[in-house]
Design a protein around this motif. Structure first.
Motif, PDB file in Angstrom:
ATOM      1  N   TRP A 171       0.809  -1.207   0.195  1.00 27.85           N
ATOM      2  CA  TRP A 171      -0.222   0.088   0.008  1.00 27.85           C
ATOM      3  C   TRP A 171       0.688   1.402   0.089  1.00 27.85           C
ATOM      4  N   ASN A 213       1.810   2.377  -3.295  1.00 28.60           N
ATOM      5  CA  ASN A 213       0.762   2.500  -4.229  1.00 28.60           C
ATOM      6  C   ASN A 213       0.469   1.401  -5.127  1.00 28.60           C
ATOM      7  N   ILE A 214       0.619  -0.074  -4.545  1.00 25.04           N
ATOM      8  CA  ILE A 214       0.385  -1.169  -5.392  1.00 25.04           C
ATOM      9  C   ILE A 214      -0.865  -1.563  -4.723  1.00 25.04           C
ATOM     10  N   SER A 215      -1.987  -2.069  -5.587  1.00 27.83           N
ATOM     11  CA  SER A 215      -3.103  -2.388  -4.883  1.00 27.83           C
ATOM     12  C   SER A 215      -2.907  -3.850  -4.513  1.00 27.83           C
ATOM     13  N   ALA A 216      -3.270  -3.947  -3.322  1.00 26.43           N
ATOM     14  CA  ALA A 216      -3.103  -5.260  -2.625  1.00 26.43           C
ATOM     15  C   ALA A 216      -4.300  -5.598  -1.537  1.00 26.43           C
ATOM     16  N   GLU A 217      -4.318  -6.842  -1.491  1.00 28.64           N
ATOM     17  CA  GLU A 217      -5.536  -7.262  -0.366  1.00 28.64           C
ATOM     18  C   GLU A 217      -4.993  -8.683   0.275  1.00 28.64           C
ATOM     19  N   VAL A 248      -0.928   2.178  -8.691  1.00 26.61           N
ATOM     20  CA  VAL A 248      -2.355   2.832  -8.968  1.00 26.61           C
ATOM     21  C   VAL A 248      -2.203   4.396  -9.200  1.00 26.61           C
ATOM     22  N   ARG A 275      -8.992   8.642  -3.557  1.00 22.05           N
ATOM     23  CA  ARG A 275      -9.232   7.459  -4.685  1.00 22.05           C
ATOM     24  C   ARG A 275      -8.176   6.617  -4.886  1.00 22.05           C
ATOM     25  N   ARG A 276      -6.778   7.176  -4.826  1.00 22.19           N
ATOM     26  CA  ARG A 276      -5.547   6.179  -5.038  1.00 22.19           C
ATOM     27  C   ARG A 276      -5.358   5.281  -3.661  1.00 22.19           C
ATOM     28  N   LYS A 333      -8.435   2.675  -3.751  1.00 25.18           N
ATOM     29  CA  LYS A 333      -8.130   1.705  -4.983  1.00 25.18           C
ATOM     30  C   LYS A 333      -6.940   0.752  -4.483  1.00 25.18           C
ATOM     31  N   ARG A 334      -5.799   0.950  -3.888  1.00 21.90           N
ATOM     32  CA  ARG A 334      -4.739   0.336  -3.578  1.00 21.90           C
ATOM     33  C   ARG A 334      -5.194  -0.614  -2.471  1.00 21.90           C
ATOM     34  N   HIS A 335      -6.362  -0.383  -1.668  1.00 17.00           N
ATOM     35  CA  HIS A 335      -6.809  -1.369  -0.886  1.00 17.00           C
ATOM     36  C   HIS A 335      -7.782  -2.359  -1.845  1.00 17.00           C
TER      37      HIS A 335
END
Lengths: 484, 484
Positions: A396, A399-403, A470, B49-50, B53-55
Motif C-alpha cells: 500500500w 501505491n500497489i493495489s493489494a489485499e 495505482v 481514490r488512490r 483503490k490500492r486497498h
C-alpha cells in the motif's frame, strides 16, 4: 450490573422491527451503479476529462440545487420537468435541469467574463424514463463552454473539436455531428413566410423531425400552430436538405436558395469560416450540414449541433449537443451587459450503455470488475494475519493495489484458488520460516513461477515483473505504445 | 423578406427583460467552486481514490435522492435536517443525508452480502451553515466500508488503516484518530447505573463533550434527562480517561475499572485485537483511546472513531469518522438476515479549507490555476489562425495540454507577454515561412532558448524538454522520486 446481552437483543429487535414493510427500491427513473458499471463510468470520465484538460479548460462546480427563480423562464415547455424541493421554510429551491443555466448564473455571481471551463455533474428531469434507451431522471452531463468575446467562430470551432475528440476517444463506435445555425433556420422560416412571433414554436416542431415523419410535423405546424399548408410545404423543401459541409454550402450558395436574405447570408458566412477552422483541426470529416436540426431550447442564437452514434448508416441515438447562446448570461447580469457563450454537452448515460454493450460482447457476457494486483497470503504458523498485514501495508505504501484475506487463518490452497478465479496476477506468500528471516515468496500466477525475496526488495521485484502503481495505468499504456 | 435584425433585437429585448429583478445568488449554505478551488478538490479526490483503490475497494454510486421511507427512522434527532422534494405527483423523495444509509439500502436492493466499496458523493443537511469553519448544507463525503462476515476486528482495522493513509497523504498537517467502542460506552453507563432505555440519550449527551464543558453535559444529563447527580458524576470519572492505546488498555485492565462486566470485557478484547492489527499495519501511532468519544448516530454497534486535525496539540476540527454498524443493513432485509458492516467517512470540505489555507501561505496569498503546457502562437502572414489550429491539434492528439489565442491575429509580443504572465513554460510559434516548410519554432520560456523543428518531430521534442502528457503527472512524479 447485569450483562448487556439481553439489552442488546432488545435493541436489535427494535431496530429490526423498525425495518421496511416492503422491499426497498430506488426512485423511479434512477439507478444504482454497481462496481462493474462504475468501472466503465470511471473510464469514460477519465477519457473525457483528459480531452477537456488538454484543451486548457479549467473545472468548476455548482450546487445541485439552485434558487427556483434562477431556473424560471429558461426552458420553455420543459420547465414542467423541473424537480422542486419541498417548502421547509427558507428559500424556494429546485434541482438543476442542466449545467448551462447554472453556468450562466455562475458567470454573473462570480463576475467572470472570460472562461474556458468544463463541468461534470448530475442533472435532474421529471421526464418519462426509458431505461433501456439510457434515459434516466438523474443523469450526468459533461459540459465544455467558452465564454467571452473572441474571433468569429473560433470558440465555436474548438467546442466542436472537443466534442469530436471525446467521441473519437470513447470506445463507442462510429459517430457523426449534425450542424446547423439558429439564424439560418430563422431566415428559412422568414423566407417561407412564417411570422416572427411563431419562429420559436415552429422551430420546436422542426426539432421533432428526427423522431417523427414530416407528415406528422407538417400536421402539427398546420393544425396545432396555425400555419398555412403552403408555408409548411415551403419549409418542408428546406428541411430535407443535408449533406457534407462544403457540398451543402456550395449547392445552397450556387442555387441562391436564400436569395439575398441578409440573415441567411450572414449565417452562411459563419458556416464557411467554421468549416475552414474545423478542416484545420482535422474535424470536418465528422460533420454533416443538416437544415432539419433545430434543437429544442430557446436560448440558442448561433451555430447549433448534435452528436449521434452510428451503427453503419443507422443513427442509434443522440449523445450530446450544444450551440451558441449569446444572451443567456445577460438574463443574470445588469441590463446591457452581454457575455457571448458557446458550449457543448456530452450525455454520458447513452455512452455508458454503448460501452457496456461492447464490453459484454468482448468479454463474453460478463463485465470484469476492477482488480487488485497482489493477494498477500500466509502459510502456517503463528500470527499469520499480522504477517499478511505487515506485508500488505508495504505494498500500500508503494501505491500497489493489494489485499489479504480477512479471515483469520484461510487455507493456502483456498487462497491460490481464489487468486486464480479472480484473475489476480501475483501472490505474496509468507510462512513462519520466511517471516523470521524477513523474507517472503512471490508467486507469478500467469508465468507459473515462484521465487523467494528479501522483504526490503519486494516492491522493486513486483515493479520489475510489471505491477503498475495505482494511478499510473495511463502513463504506462502510453509508454508501452511508445507515445511517452 | 425583411432583414431579421429588427426581430433579433426584439428577441434580445424580451430575453433581457425576462432577466432577474435582483442579483442572482447561490442557495444558503452552498457554494460555487471556482477553478482554483476545483484544482484543490481534484487533487484531494485523486489522493483519496488512490488510497481506496490500492486497498482493492470497488466504487459504487447511488441516486442523490432516495424514497423518503428509506431515510425515515435512521437518524434520530437529525431527521429534521433532511431535505424533502416537493410532492409533484408520484413518489415521496428526499435528498440523501449521508452515504451510509443509501449503502445499506444498496446492499439489500442488489442482494450484495460481501463488498469492500468506496463511494464519493454529495450529501445534504438543512443545518445551520458555518461557512468559515467549512460547514455547508451541500458537502462531499468519501466513504469506505466493508460489509460481510470476516475475522474479528479485521475489517475494522483496515477501515482505520485507510483513514490514516488518507489523512497522512493529504497535505493538511498533523492529525489523530480518537477511538472508542459503543459496547464499552454502554457498559460504562450500565456500571454507573444508567437504565438501559436511557443509554442512547445519555450517549448523545456524552457526544457533546468535544464542544461543551463537562459541567454543561452533566447539567443536561441531570436536568434534561433525569439522571441522578451521583450517576452523572460516576460517568464523569470515566469519560475523562484517554491516552495512548496500550497505556489506556493496560491501566483500565490493571485497575479493573469495569470489574467483571461481561460487555465491557468483551469490548476490551475487541480493542486489544484491534491494537495488535493496527500495530502490524504501522497505524497505532495515530490512535488515541478516548472514553469520551460517543458519536451521535444511533446505528453504531461496535468500535467507533473520529479523525481530528491537530495544530500542535490543539484539535482544529473533525475531518471524518465512522464505526461498526452491524444491524443497519438488516432494516432493509428480510427479518433475521444480518450483514455486519464497518466503515469510515472522510468529510472533505474541512480538508479543502485546510489545503486552501496551506496553498495560500505557500503561494503568497493567491492560488495558482491549473495551467497549460504550451501556447501556440503565430508570427505574421496569411491564415495565421489556421496554422495555429493545425499545430495545436497535433499537440492535443498527443495528449499535451495546449491553447491558441482565440483572437484572429494577436500580436506575437502580446502572446509572449501572456505566456510569461500565466507561467506557461513553452511556446510553439509558426510563421508564414515555417508553415511553408512544415516547420515551427519551440520557445522554452524558462531556459530562454528557441529552436526550429520539423513539425513531425514537434511532439517528441516537447516530450524531451519535459512536457508531461495530461493524465501522466502522478506517474512522472513517482519516476522522478525513483519510486516507479
Amino acid at each position: 450490573n447485569e450483562d448487556t446481552v439481553a439489552q442488546l437483543d432488545k435493541a436489535i429487535e427494535s431496530l429490526l422491527s423498525g425495518g421496511m414493510q416492503r422491499k426497498p427500491k430506488v426512485p423511479k427513473g434512477t439507478r444504482d451503479y454497481l462496481p462493474e458499471q462504475m468501472a466503465i463510468r470511471d473510464e469514460a470520465f477519465t477519457i473525457i476529462r483528459r480531452v477537456f484538460k488538454r484543451h486548457g479548460a479549467v473545472e468548476i462546480d455548482t450546487p445541485v440545487f439552485e434558487l427556483k427563480e434562477t431556473l424560471t423562464g429558461k426552458y420553455g415547455e420543459d420547465s414542467k420537468l423541473i424537480y422542486d424541493l419541498a417548502d421547509q421554510g427558507g428559500e424556494r429551491l429546485a434541482l438543476r435541469y442542466d449545467l448551462t443555466v447554472p453556468f450562466a448564473r455562475f458567470l454573473a455571481v462570480n463576475a467572470v467574463g472570460n472562461i474556458k471551463r468544463f463541468h461534470i455533474g448530475k442533472v435532474y428531469r421529471r421526464d418519462q424514463p426509458a431505461l433501456s434507451r439510457g434515459r434516466y431522471r438523474e443523469f450526468y452531463q459533461c459540459d465544455f463552454d467558452i465564454a467571452g468575446v473572441y474571433g468569429r467562430m473560433v470558440p465555436d470551432s474548438e467546442c466542436l473539436a472537443v466534442a469530436c475528440e471525446i467521441l473519437d476517444a470513447l470506445p463507442i463506435g462510429d459517430f457523426g455531428i449534425k450542424l446547423n445555425h439558429r439564424r439560418l433556420l430563422d431566415a428559412i422560416l422568414d423566407i417561407c413566410g412564417v411570422p416572427a412571433e411563431k419562429f420559436r414554436t415552429i422551430c420546436s416542431a422542426v426539432d421533432k423531425l428526427d423522431k417523427e415523419p414530416w407528415e406528422e410535423v407538417r400536421r402539427e405546424m398546420v393544425e396545432d400552430k396555425g400555419l398555412s399548408g403552403d408555408v409548411a410545404d415551403r419549409i418542408g423543401e428546406f428541411v430535407v436538405l443535408k449533406g457534407k459541409p462544403w457540398d451543402m454550402y456550395n449547392s445552397l450558395m450556387t442555387e441562391k436558395k436564400f436569395g439575398d436574405h441578409k440573415g441567411a447570408l450572414d449565417a452562411m458566412e459563419d458556416m464557411k469560416i467554421l468549416f475552414e477552422y474545423l478542416d484545420a483541426m482535422d474535424k470536418l470529416k465528422f460533420i454533416s450540414f443538416d437544415l432539419s436540426l433545430a434543437r429544442g431550447l430557446d436560448y440558442y442564437t448561433g451555430v447549433i449541433y448534435e452528436a449521434v452514434c452510428m451503427n453503419g448508416n443507422t443513427q442509434v441515438g443522440s449523445i450530446g449537443g450544444g450551440g451558441r447562446y449569446d444572451y443567456l448570461v445577460s438574463m443574470f447580469q445588469e441590463a446591457g451587459k452581454v457575455t457571448p457563450t458557446v458550449g457543448v454537452s456530452v450525455g454520458i448515460e447513452r455512452v455508458f450503455t454503448l460501452m457496456e454493450e461492447r464490453l459484454q460482447k468482448e468479454q463474453g457476457g460478463t463485465i470484469k470488475q476492477p482488480n487488485v494486483s497482489v493477494l498477500v497470503a500466509s502459510a502456517g504458523g503463528e500470527n499469520q494475519l499480522q504477517h499478511r498485514m505487515r506485508l500488505t501495508n508495504l505494498l500500500w505504501a508503494a501505491n500497489i493495489s493489494a489485499e489479504f484475506n480477512q479471515q483469520e487463518n484461510p487455507k493456502l490452497k483456498f487462497e491460490i484458488a481464489n487468486a486464480l478465479e479472480r484473475g489476480i496476477p501475483f501472490m505474496v506468500i509468507v510462512g513462519e520460516e520466511e517471516a523470521k528471516e524477513n523474507k517472503c515468496k512471490v508467486k507469478d500466477l500467469n508465468a507459473r513461477t515462484e521465487e523467494t525475496v528479501d522483504v526490503p526488495n519486494l516492491v522493486a521485484l513486483l515493479r520489475e515483473k510489471g505491477v503498475i502503481p495505482v494511478g499510473c495505468e495511463f502513463a504506462m499504456e502510453l509508454l508501452k505504445n511508445g507515445k511517452a
